[in-house]
Design a protein around this motif. Sequence first.
Motif, PDB file in Angstrom:
ATOM      1  N   SER A  98       0.835  -1.209   0.000  1.00 55.96           N
ATOM      2  CA  SER A  98       0.000   0.000   0.000  1.00 55.96           C
ATOM      3  C   SER A  98       0.862   1.248   0.000  1.00 55.96           C
ATOM      4  CB  SER A  98      -0.908   0.024   1.225  1.00 55.96           C
ATOM      5  OG  SER A  98      -1.796  -1.069   1.244  1.00 55.96           O
ATOM      6  N   LEU A  99       0.363   2.261  -0.688  1.00 55.27           N
ATOM      7  CA  LEU A  99       0.972   3.595  -0.674  1.00 55.27           C
ATOM      8  C   LEU A  99      -0.049   4.542  -0.075  1.00 55.27           C
ATOM      9  CD1 LEU A  99       3.254   5.594  -1.622  1.00 55.27           C
ATOM     10  CD2 LEU A  99       1.857   5.951  -3.677  1.00 55.27           C
ATOM     11  N   THR A 100       0.334   5.256   0.944  1.00 55.96           N
ATOM     12  CA  THR A 100      -0.541   6.236   1.574  1.00 55.96           C
ATOM     13  C   THR A 100      -0.007   7.631   1.315  1.00 55.96           C
ATOM     14  OG1 THR A 100      -1.248   4.696   3.305  1.00 55.96           O
ATOM     15  CG2 THR A 100      -1.540   7.043   3.735  1.00 55.96           C
ATOM     16  N   ILE A 101      -0.892   8.502   0.877  1.00 53.57           N
ATOM     17  CA  ILE A 101      -0.560   9.910   0.714  1.00 53.57           C
ATOM     18  C   ILE A 101      -1.378  10.677   1.742  1.00 53.57           C
ATOM     19  CG2 ILE A 101      -0.365  11.858  -0.862  1.00 53.57           C
ATOM     20  CD1 ILE A 101      -0.673   9.888  -3.198  1.00 53.57           C
ATOM     21  N   SER A 102      -0.699  11.316   2.663  1.00 54.73           N
ATOM     22  CA  SER A 102      -1.395  12.088   3.684  1.00 54.73           C
ATOM     23  C   SER A 102      -1.332  13.575   3.337  1.00 54.73           C
ATOM     24  CB  SER A 102      -0.774  11.840   5.058  1.00 54.73           C
ATOM     25  OG  SER A 102       0.598  12.164   5.036  1.00 54.73           O
ATOM     26  N   GLY A 103      -2.274  14.334   3.867  1.00 58.40           N
ATOM     27  CA  GLY A 103      -2.306  15.764   3.572  1.00 58.40           C
ATOM     28  C   GLY A 103      -2.340  16.024   2.080  1.00 58.40           C
TER      29      GLY A 103
END
Lengths: 111, 122
Positions: A74-79
Amino acid sequence: QSALTQPASVSGSPGQSITISCTGTSSDVGSYSLVSWYQQHPGKAPKLMISEVSKRPSGVSNRFSGSKSGNTASLTISGLQAEDEADYYCCSYAGSSTPFVFGTGTKVTVL
Amino acid sequence: QITLKESGPSLVKPTQTLTLTCTFSGFSLNTSGVGVGWIRQPPGKALEWLALIYWDDDKRYSPSLNSRLTITKDTSKNQVVLTMTNMDPVDTATYYCAPRGVITGTHAFDIWGQGTMVTVSS
Protein backbone atom coordinates in the motif's frame (compact mmCIF):
# COMPACT_ATOMS: atom_id res chain seq x y z
CA GLN A 1 3.99 -13.35 -14.58
CA SER A 2 0.86 -11.20 -14.38
CA ALA A 3 0.74 -7.50 -13.60
CA LEU A 4 0.07 -6.52 -10.02
CA THR A 5 -3.50 -5.34 -9.40
CA GLN A 6 -4.23 -1.75 -8.45
CA PRO A 7 -7.52 0.17 -8.30
CA ALA A 8 -8.07 2.15 -11.47
CA SER A 9 -8.76 5.36 -9.57
CA VAL A 10 -8.67 6.86 -6.09
CA SER A 11 -9.79 10.35 -5.15
CA GLY A 12 -9.70 12.60 -2.13
CA SER A 13 -10.08 16.19 -1.05
CA PRO A 14 -7.14 18.43 -0.22
CA GLY A 15 -5.76 17.64 3.21
CA GLN A 16 -7.24 14.17 3.33
CA SER A 17 -5.33 10.89 3.30
CA ILE A 18 -5.74 8.25 0.62
CA THR A 19 -4.34 4.75 0.27
CA ILE A 20 -3.58 2.91 -2.96
CA SER A 21 -3.42 -0.87 -2.81
CA CYS A 22 -1.23 -3.13 -4.89
CA THR A 23 -2.17 -6.80 -4.83
CA GLY A 24 0.18 -9.50 -6.02
CA THR A 25 0.78 -13.11 -5.13
CA SER A 26 2.97 -15.22 -2.90
CA SER A 27 5.45 -15.28 -5.79
CA ASP A 28 6.08 -11.56 -5.81
CA VAL A 29 4.73 -9.06 -3.25
CA GLY A 30 4.14 -11.75 -0.65
CA SER A 31 7.65 -13.17 -0.80
CA TYR A 32 9.89 -10.12 -1.03
CA SER A 33 10.15 -6.73 0.63
CA LEU A 34 11.14 -5.24 -2.71
CA VAL A 35 8.10 -3.18 -3.63
CA SER A 36 8.59 0.26 -5.14
CA TRP A 37 6.15 3.02 -6.05
CA TYR A 38 6.35 5.53 -8.89
CA GLN A 39 4.49 8.77 -9.53
CA GLN A 40 3.84 9.88 -13.10
CA HIS A 41 2.39 13.21 -14.14
CA PRO A 42 0.85 13.47 -17.63
CA GLY A 43 3.48 13.55 -20.34
CA LYS A 44 6.31 13.08 -17.85
CA ALA A 45 8.64 10.25 -16.93
CA PRO A 46 7.89 8.26 -13.77
CA LYS A 47 9.51 9.31 -10.49
CA LEU A 48 10.52 6.96 -7.68
CA MET A 49 8.55 7.73 -4.51
CA ILE A 50 9.08 4.63 -2.34
CA SER A 51 11.53 1.72 -2.57
CA GLU A 52 11.77 -1.54 -0.67
CA VAL A 53 8.20 -1.21 0.69
CA SER A 54 8.71 1.86 2.86
CA LYS A 55 11.98 3.66 2.10
CA ARG A 56 11.63 7.24 0.91
CA PRO A 57 14.36 8.55 -1.40
CA SER A 58 15.93 11.85 -0.53
CA GLY A 59 13.72 14.73 -1.62
CA VAL A 60 10.43 12.84 -1.52
CA SER A 61 7.87 14.37 0.83
CA ASN A 62 7.21 12.53 4.08
CA ARG A 63 3.52 12.72 3.21
CA PHE A 64 4.20 9.58 1.16
CA SER A 65 4.54 6.31 3.03
CA GLY A 66 4.50 2.64 2.10
CA SER A 67 3.62 -0.61 3.82
CA LYS A 68 2.96 -4.26 3.07
CA SER A 69 0.80 -7.00 4.50
CA GLY A 70 0.79 -10.44 2.98
CA ASN A 71 0.39 -10.22 -0.78
CA THR A 72 -0.75 -6.58 -0.73
CA ALA A 73 1.40 -3.47 -0.63
CA SER A 74 0.00 0.00 0.00
CA LEU A 75 0.97 3.59 -0.67
CA THR A 76 -0.54 6.24 1.57
CA ILE A 77 -0.56 9.91 0.71
CA SER A 78 -1.40 12.09 3.68
CA GLY A 79 -2.31 15.76 3.57
CA LEU A 80 -3.34 15.41 -0.07
CA GLN A 81 -2.29 18.33 -2.27
CA ALA A 82 -3.23 19.36 -5.79
CA GLU A 83 0.28 18.48 -7.01
CA ASP A 84 -0.28 14.85 -5.95
CA GLU A 85 -2.77 14.40 -8.77
CA ALA A 86 -1.02 11.88 -11.02
CA ASP A 87 -0.82 8.23 -11.94
CA TYR A 88 0.85 5.89 -9.47
CA TYR A 89 2.42 2.51 -10.20
CA CYS A 90 3.65 -0.17 -7.85
CA CYS A 91 6.40 -2.58 -8.82
CA SER A 92 7.68 -5.75 -7.21
CA TYR A 93 10.54 -8.20 -7.44
CA ALA A 94 9.24 -11.60 -8.54
CA GLY A 95 12.37 -13.70 -8.36
CA SER A 96 15.74 -13.67 -10.03
CA SER A 97 14.27 -14.44 -13.46
CA THR A 98 11.70 -11.63 -13.25
CA PRO A 99 13.26 -8.83 -11.22
CA PHE A 100 10.48 -6.34 -11.97
CA VAL A 101 6.72 -6.59 -12.45
CA PHE A 102 4.62 -3.44 -12.54
CA GLY A 103 1.11 -2.81 -11.35
CA THR A 104 -1.85 -1.80 -13.46
CA GLY A 105 -1.66 1.80 -12.30
CA THR A 106 -3.93 4.09 -10.28
CA LYS A 107 -5.10 7.56 -11.22
CA VAL A 108 -5.25 9.82 -8.19
CA THR A 109 -7.65 12.74 -8.43
CA VAL A 110 -7.66 15.62 -5.98
CA LEU A 111 -11.23 16.86 -5.71
CA GLN B 1 24.35 14.46 -11.53
CA ILE B 2 22.83 11.43 -13.21
CA THR B 3 21.30 11.80 -16.64
CA LEU B 4 19.94 9.31 -19.15
CA LYS B 5 18.73 9.75 -22.67
CA GLU B 6 17.01 7.24 -24.92
CA SER B 7 17.53 7.41 -28.66
CA GLY B 8 16.31 5.48 -31.67
CA PRO B 9 13.84 5.63 -34.54
CA SER B 10 10.46 7.20 -33.93
CA LEU B 11 8.83 5.08 -36.63
CA VAL B 12 9.40 1.46 -37.57
CA LYS B 13 7.51 -0.84 -39.92
CA PRO B 14 5.85 -4.07 -38.84
CA THR B 15 8.24 -7.06 -38.78
CA GLN B 16 11.27 -4.77 -38.55
CA THR B 17 13.79 -4.84 -35.70
CA LEU B 18 13.90 -1.91 -33.28
CA THR B 19 17.21 -0.79 -31.82
CA LEU B 20 17.18 1.68 -28.92
CA THR B 21 20.19 3.18 -27.18
CA CYS B 22 20.32 4.50 -23.62
CA THR B 23 23.22 6.89 -23.09
CA PHE B 24 23.90 7.79 -19.49
CA SER B 25 26.25 9.80 -17.30
CA GLY B 26 26.84 10.21 -13.60
CA PHE B 27 27.27 6.52 -12.75
CA SER B 28 29.16 3.49 -13.96
CA LEU B 29 27.85 0.12 -15.06
CA ASN B 30 31.08 -1.32 -13.72
CA THR B 31 29.89 -0.69 -10.15
CA SER B 32 28.78 -3.78 -8.26
CA GLY B 33 25.03 -4.03 -7.87
CA VAL B 34 24.17 -1.53 -10.57
CA GLY B 35 21.82 -2.41 -13.40
CA VAL B 36 20.09 -0.58 -16.23
CA GLY B 37 16.61 -1.52 -17.34
CA TRP B 38 14.17 -0.79 -20.13
CA ILE B 39 10.50 -0.13 -19.49
CA ARG B 40 7.78 0.77 -21.98
CA GLN B 41 4.37 2.41 -21.82
CA PRO B 42 1.81 2.21 -24.63
CA PRO B 43 -0.29 5.37 -25.00
CA GLY B 44 -2.75 5.61 -22.12
CA LYS B 45 -1.63 2.30 -20.65
CA ALA B 46 0.49 0.98 -17.80
CA LEU B 47 4.24 0.62 -17.46
CA GLU B 48 5.72 -2.70 -18.55
CA TRP B 49 9.22 -3.89 -17.60
CA LEU B 50 11.14 -5.28 -20.59
CA ALA B 51 14.74 -6.08 -19.73
CA LEU B 52 17.57 -5.50 -17.26
CA ILE B 53 21.34 -5.81 -17.53
CA TYR B 54 23.57 -5.92 -14.45
CA TRP B 55 27.11 -4.68 -13.91
CA ASP B 56 28.41 -8.25 -14.30
CA ASP B 57 26.64 -8.66 -17.69
CA ASP B 58 23.90 -10.82 -16.21
CA LYS B 59 20.73 -10.25 -18.23
CA ARG B 60 17.05 -10.65 -17.46
CA TYR B 61 14.06 -10.41 -19.80
CA SER B 62 10.31 -10.16 -19.48
CA PRO B 63 9.01 -13.73 -19.85
CA SER B 64 6.35 -12.61 -22.33
CA LEU B 65 8.89 -10.91 -24.63
CA ASN B 66 11.98 -12.97 -23.94
CA SER B 67 12.27 -14.42 -27.44
CA ARG B 68 12.24 -10.97 -29.06
CA LEU B 69 14.57 -8.99 -26.80
CA THR B 70 18.32 -8.58 -26.53
CA ILE B 71 20.02 -6.19 -24.10
CA THR B 72 23.71 -5.33 -24.23
CA LYS B 73 26.03 -2.81 -22.64
CA ASP B 74 29.10 -0.84 -23.68
CA THR B 75 30.65 0.44 -20.48
CA SER B 76 33.32 2.42 -22.36
CA LYS B 77 30.58 4.46 -24.01
CA ASN B 78 28.20 4.45 -21.03
CA GLN B 79 25.50 2.95 -23.21
CA VAL B 80 22.92 0.19 -22.98
CA VAL B 81 21.28 -1.07 -26.16
CA LEU B 82 17.94 -2.85 -26.47
CA THR B 83 16.89 -4.65 -29.61
CA MET B 84 13.37 -5.92 -30.19
CA THR B 85 12.64 -8.09 -33.21
CA ASN B 86 9.48 -8.59 -35.25
CA MET B 87 7.87 -5.29 -34.28
CA ASP B 88 4.08 -5.07 -34.33
CA PRO B 89 1.67 -2.13 -33.99
CA VAL B 90 0.92 -3.25 -30.41
CA ASP B 91 4.55 -2.41 -29.61
CA THR B 92 3.81 1.27 -30.16
CA ALA B 93 4.86 2.90 -26.91
CA THR B 94 7.17 5.29 -25.11
CA TYR B 95 10.33 3.41 -24.20
CA TYR B 96 12.25 4.42 -21.07
CA CYS B 97 15.61 3.42 -19.67
CA ALA B 98 16.39 3.65 -15.97
CA PRO B 99 19.18 2.54 -13.66
CA ARG B 100 18.59 0.23 -10.75
CA GLY B 101 20.00 1.16 -7.38
CA VAL B 102 22.48 3.86 -8.36
CA ILE B 103 21.11 6.53 -6.02
CA THR B 104 19.19 4.69 -3.34
CA GLY B 105 21.16 1.44 -3.42
CA THR B 106 17.82 -0.35 -3.45
CA HIS B 107 16.02 -2.58 -5.92
CA ALA B 108 14.20 0.20 -7.74
CA PHE B 109 14.54 2.41 -10.77
CA ASP B 110 15.99 5.51 -9.13
CA ILE B 111 15.79 7.94 -11.98
CA TRP B 112 14.30 7.75 -15.45
CA GLY B 113 15.18 9.04 -18.88
CA GLN B 114 12.73 11.29 -20.70
CA GLY B 115 11.60 8.38 -22.87
CA THR B 116 11.42 7.97 -26.61
CA MET B 117 8.17 7.39 -28.48
CA VAL B 118 8.21 4.58 -31.02
CA THR B 119 5.35 4.10 -33.46
CA VAL B 120 4.97 0.86 -35.40
CA SER B 121 3.13 1.42 -38.64
CA SER B 122 3.44 0.58 -42.30
